[in-house]
Design an enzyme around this catalytic site. Structure first.
Site, PDB file in Angstrom:
ATOM      1  N   ASP A  33       5.502  18.950 -43.798  1.00 51.10           N
ATOM      2  CA  ASP A  33       5.574  20.333 -44.269  1.00 51.10           C
ATOM      3  C   ASP A  33       4.322  21.055 -43.806  1.00 51.10           C
ATOM      4  O   ASP A  33       3.230  20.465 -43.782  1.00 51.10           O
ATOM      5  CB  ASP A  33       5.674  20.377 -45.798  1.00 51.10           C
ATOM      6  CG  ASP A  33       7.037  19.916 -46.309  1.00 51.10           C
ATOM      7  OD1 ASP A  33       8.023  20.076 -45.578  1.00 51.10           O
ATOM      8  OD2 ASP A  33       7.098  19.423 -47.440  1.00 51.10           O
ATOM      9  N   ASP A  69      13.626  23.132 -43.839  1.00 48.81           N
ATOM     10  CA  ASP A  69      13.902  23.694 -45.170  1.00 48.81           C
ATOM     11  C   ASP A  69      14.439  25.121 -45.049  1.00 48.81           C
ATOM     12  O   ASP A  69      15.357  25.515 -45.772  1.00 48.81           O
ATOM     13  CB  ASP A  69      12.643  23.677 -46.031  1.00 48.81           C
ATOM     14  CG  ASP A  69      12.114  22.277 -46.270  1.00 48.81           C
ATOM     15  OD1 ASP A  69      12.925  21.329 -46.261  1.00 48.81           O
ATOM     16  OD2 ASP A  69      10.895  22.132 -46.441  1.00 48.81           O
TER      17      ASP A  69
END
Length: 155
Positions: free
Chosen positions: A113, A128
């Site tokens: 991330d 995402d």
């Protein structure tokens, strides 16, 4: 149309994997790098769980759930969905995002991330975004179909 779906899915997957590779090779874990957009930052984080670190202590379960979700979306696409362009785009986004995160978990044990938005409590990645955007498209498409059917019933 099916060949185009495969290519679109591969393009979305490549965008995700390339951006994760860039982030991992450019950013420092826990650091915060500003971007040209004042509320957007790059901030590398390894997430062993799902959104917001959910099930972080159960990586095998997360990997299994990720695989099941991808399989269900593919099954629904093949079995039930109309073959319209927007359904393919929505499905390609969800599948590519799911596969991108699955590949990270499978080979690294975590998801990379790196996108941080001021005021948003989680750090996320392109996969995402793809998954959520695909879900929004599906909600819009289902709502549109629902209202068209309701209108037909009144006539």
């Amino acid at each position: 149309m099916k060949k185009m779906f495969v290519w679109v899915t591969l393009i979305f997957l490549a965008i995700d994997l390339v951006t994760k590779t860039w982030a991992e090779n450019t950013l420092m874990i826990g650091g915060k790098q500003e971007t040209v957009i004042s509320y957007l930052y790059w901030s590398l984080l390894y997430n062993k769980g799902m959104s917001f670190g959910f099930l972080e202590s159960r990586p095998t379960l997360v990997l299994l759930l990720n695989f099941i979700a991808i399989s269900v979306v593919i099954y629904i696409l093949i079995k039930y969905l109309s073959h319209s362009f927007m359904w393919y785009i929505a499905s390609a986004l969800i599948i590519a995002g799911g596969i991108g995160n699955f590949v990270n978990r499978l080979f690294s044990g975590h998801v990379i991330d790196f996108i941080s938005v001021q005021g948003y409590p989680a750090i996320f990645n392109v996969a995402d975004i793809e998954i959520r955007l695909g879900m929004v498209f599906i909600i819009i498409l289902v709502s549109k179909d629902y209202f068209v059917e309701k209108r037909k019933e009144k006539l």
